[in-house]
Design a protein around this motif. Sequence first.
Motif, PDB file in Angstrom:
ATOM      1  N   UNK A  78       2.513  22.801 -58.748  1.00 40.44           N
ATOM      2  CA  UNK A  78       1.978  22.284 -60.003  1.00 40.44           C
ATOM      3  C   UNK A  78       2.005  23.360 -61.089  1.00 40.44           C
ATOM      4  N   UNK A  79       1.770  24.627 -60.680  1.00 42.40           N
ATOM      5  CA  UNK A  79       1.764  25.708 -61.659  1.00 42.40           C
ATOM      6  C   UNK A  79       3.186  26.122 -62.040  1.00 42.40           C
ATOM      7  N   UNK A  80       4.075  26.226 -61.076  1.00 42.17           N
ATOM      8  CA  UNK A  80       5.449  26.620 -61.413  1.00 42.17           C
ATOM      9  C   UNK A  80       6.127  25.569 -62.288  1.00 42.17           C
ATOM     10  N   UNK A  81       5.715  24.304 -62.150  1.00 42.53           N
ATOM     11  CA  UNK A  81       6.239  23.281 -63.054  1.00 42.53           C
ATOM     12  C   UNK A  81       5.741  23.532 -64.469  1.00 42.53           C
ATOM     13  N   UNK A  82       4.490  23.990 -64.598  1.00 45.11           N
ATOM     14  CA  UNK A  82       3.980  24.361 -65.923  1.00 45.11           C
ATOM     15  C   UNK A  82       4.783  25.512 -66.520  1.00 45.11           C
ATOM     16  N   UNK A  83       5.168  26.464 -65.670  1.00 43.14           N
ATOM     17  CA  UNK A  83       5.987  27.572 -66.155  1.00 43.14           C
ATOM     18  C   UNK A  83       7.289  27.043 -66.751  1.00 43.14           C
ATOM     19  N   UNK A  84       7.916  26.090 -66.059  1.00 42.30           N
ATOM     20  CA  UNK A  84       9.158  25.506 -66.578  1.00 42.30           C
ATOM     21  C   UNK A  84       8.916  24.786 -67.902  1.00 42.30           C
TER      22      UNK A  84
ATOM     23  N   UNK B 167      -9.461  23.627 -80.495  1.00 44.47           N
ATOM     24  CA  UNK B 167     -10.349  23.056 -79.478  1.00 44.47           C
ATOM     25  C   UNK B 167      -9.618  22.589 -78.214  1.00 44.47           C
ATOM     26  N   UNK B 168      -8.418  22.068 -78.356  1.00 39.21           N
ATOM     27  CA  UNK B 168      -7.665  21.640 -77.171  1.00 39.21           C
ATOM     28  C   UNK B 168      -7.291  22.830 -76.304  1.00 39.21           C
ATOM     29  N   UNK B 169      -7.038  23.965 -76.933  1.00 40.38           N
ATOM     30  CA  UNK B 169      -6.717  25.181 -76.178  1.00 40.38           C
ATOM     31  C   UNK B 169      -7.955  25.675 -75.440  1.00 40.38           C
ATOM     32  N   UNK B 170      -9.111  25.656 -76.108  1.00 39.55           N
ATOM     33  CA  UNK B 170     -10.359  26.047 -75.446  1.00 39.55           C
ATOM     34  C   UNK B 170     -10.619  25.170 -74.222  1.00 39.55           C
ATOM     35  N   UNK B 171     -10.342  23.884 -74.355  1.00 38.52           N
ATOM     36  CA  UNK B 171     -10.536  22.983 -73.214  1.00 38.52           C
ATOM     37  C   UNK B 171      -9.581  23.335 -72.078  1.00 38.52           C
ATOM     38  N   UNK B 172      -8.349  23.643 -72.429  1.00 40.61           N
ATOM     39  CA  UNK B 172      -7.361  23.992 -71.400  1.00 40.61           C
ATOM     40  C   UNK B 172      -7.768  25.254 -70.637  1.00 40.61           C
ATOM     41  N   UNK B 173      -8.424  26.185 -71.320  1.00 36.64           N
ATOM     42  CA  UNK B 173      -8.854  27.418 -70.675  1.00 36.64           C
ATOM     43  C   UNK B 173      -9.916  27.177 -69.596  1.00 36.64           C
ATOM     44  N   UNK B 174     -10.574  26.040 -69.671  1.00 36.50           N
ATOM     45  CA  UNK B 174     -11.641  25.749 -68.710  1.00 36.50           C
ATOM     46  C   UNK B 174     -11.134  25.073 -67.438  1.00 36.50           C
ATOM     47  N   UNK B 175      -9.834  24.780 -67.360  1.00 30.17           N
ATOM     48  CA  UNK B 175      -9.316  24.075 -66.191  1.00 30.17           C
ATOM     49  C   UNK B 175      -9.359  24.966 -64.951  1.00 30.17           C
ATOM     50  N   UNK B 176      -9.451  24.390 -63.761  1.00 30.55           N
ATOM     51  CA  UNK B 176      -9.481  25.191 -62.529  1.00 30.55           C
ATOM     52  C   UNK B 176      -8.210  26.029 -62.361  1.00 30.55           C
ATOM     53  N   UNK B 177      -8.370  27.196 -61.765  1.00 31.27           N
ATOM     54  CA  UNK B 177      -7.236  28.095 -61.548  1.00 31.27           C
ATOM     55  C   UNK B 177      -6.395  27.595 -60.376  1.00 31.27           C
ATOM     56  N   UNK B 178      -5.087  27.637 -60.564  1.00 26.55           N
ATOM     57  CA  UNK B 178      -4.136  27.334 -59.501  1.00 26.55           C
ATOM     58  C   UNK B 178      -3.492  28.628 -59.019  1.00 26.55           C
ATOM     59  N   UNK B 179      -2.994  28.621 -57.804  1.00 33.27           N
ATOM     60  CA  UNK B 179      -2.202  29.746 -57.327  1.00 33.27           C
ATOM     61  C   UNK B 179      -0.904  29.853 -58.114  1.00 33.27           C
ATOM     62  N   UNK B 180      -0.423  31.076 -58.281  1.00 36.47           N
ATOM     63  CA  UNK B 180       0.738  31.266 -59.156  1.00 36.47           C
ATOM     64  C   UNK B 180       2.026  30.693 -58.586  1.00 36.47           C
ATOM     65  N   UNK B 181       2.054  30.362 -57.290  1.00 34.14           N
ATOM     66  CA  UNK B 181       3.241  29.750 -56.714  1.00 34.14           C
ATOM     67  C   UNK B 181       2.994  28.291 -56.313  1.00 34.14           C
ATOM     68  N   UNK B 182       1.857  27.770 -56.710  1.00 32.95           N
ATOM     69  CA  UNK B 182       1.582  26.352 -56.501  1.00 32.95           C
ATOM     70  C   UNK B 182       2.636  25.553 -57.276  1.00 32.95           C
TER      71      UNK B 182
END
Length: 417
Positions: free
Chosen positions: A40-46, A23-38
């Motif tokens: 905030x997103x590149x920190x998630x990649x790390x 269920x936590x993964x399903x919730x995460x899938x609903x989050x707004x999309x970020x640009x791939x070089x944002x």
Amino acid sequence: MTIREINIPKRTIMTPGPVEVHPRVLRALSYPVLGQFDPAFTEMMNEVMAMLRQLFRTKNNWAFPVDGTSRAGLEAVLASIIRPGDKVLVPIFGRFGYLLAEICERYRADVYTMECPWGEVFAPEDVIREIKRVAPEIVAIVHGETSTGCMQPLEEIGRACRELDVLCVVDAVATIGGTDVNTDEWCLDAVIGGTQKCLSVPSGMAPITFNSRIEKRINERKKVERGIATEEDLKRERERAPIFSNYFDISQLMDYWSPRRLNHHTEATSMLYALREGVRVVLEEGLGERFERHRLHEAALVEGIRAMGLELFAEGRRKLPTVTCVKVPEQIDADLVRNMMLDEFGVEIASSFGPLHGKIWRIGTMGYSCRKENVLFTLAALEAVLIHVGAPVQPGRALQAVLSFYHEKTAVKGGVS
């Protein structure tokens, strides 16, 4: 034509993949999309890279997902390290060993195979003996073979590959996050996982890790591809390898996942959210505790299967902890039973492939599907349908055996979930 709103039926999924998404993964899938070089997103990649190192039990610099199903990860690794004419040894003990061999053949490797009967695994010394005989550049091997419910011991094989300077590439799609995959200790050079099994994330990404030995092989090829080598080397390489994947070029994916962030493709942002949360759930539970949970519910399922009067296809040390294969009783239509379980109870189990189709059922206890209530409901549905079709089972014994099993474990450990 009017297409109505999607309406997903409620299912209890007990196949060897896909499994129920956490269920936590399903919730995460609903989050707004970020640009791939944002940022905030590149920190998630790390963060994902750091967590994958823990999941794979490695200190490798490289641990990241390939966008695509598990097969995309397998192909990316093999496509990026195989040079046409390389010898690749593939020990085959089920369907997915044949898949590894096919991928290697498509990239023009000189493929050598060794096989054992489905339902068995190799003695490590037999594989090591074949490695010495063939002298391959690469050994590609499956860890957990879901088509047969068997798990191949890898520690001795990995260490032998390291001693013999052979690259060891492992398909751990069915085992990562469900049972131990010890990349560094077992001397595995590249390991490929999957999201849709023990990680309880939808299919669509393939986590991989690889070490400096693999990176060296990739960089050698990259030098030729980018014209850093001599013209003679370049001509020879083009003659040997006129076809090479762009999408599955790990050298380009390394540039993308490095601090340079060189664009290779548009990252699947929502899937990365899902993977990040799925691995976070795994690490919060703790790898040791998670592996113990998988063994517990596997043991409960086996207890119920035996009490019902059914036989296991694979058992003992070779059994895969995340998949239990059950022999179909004689004169029973295996697919009819599966279809009735799905139609009448909403419970899905799997058939198998090739020589085992119609002869075994495969029941997965993986990730979020690996829960007490799922085990009980699956056994209840299987027993009810088998009684309905006239199979020789012991009515009522399976659930009572499993309830006693869980009660005993609860008394000892203080709770079962």
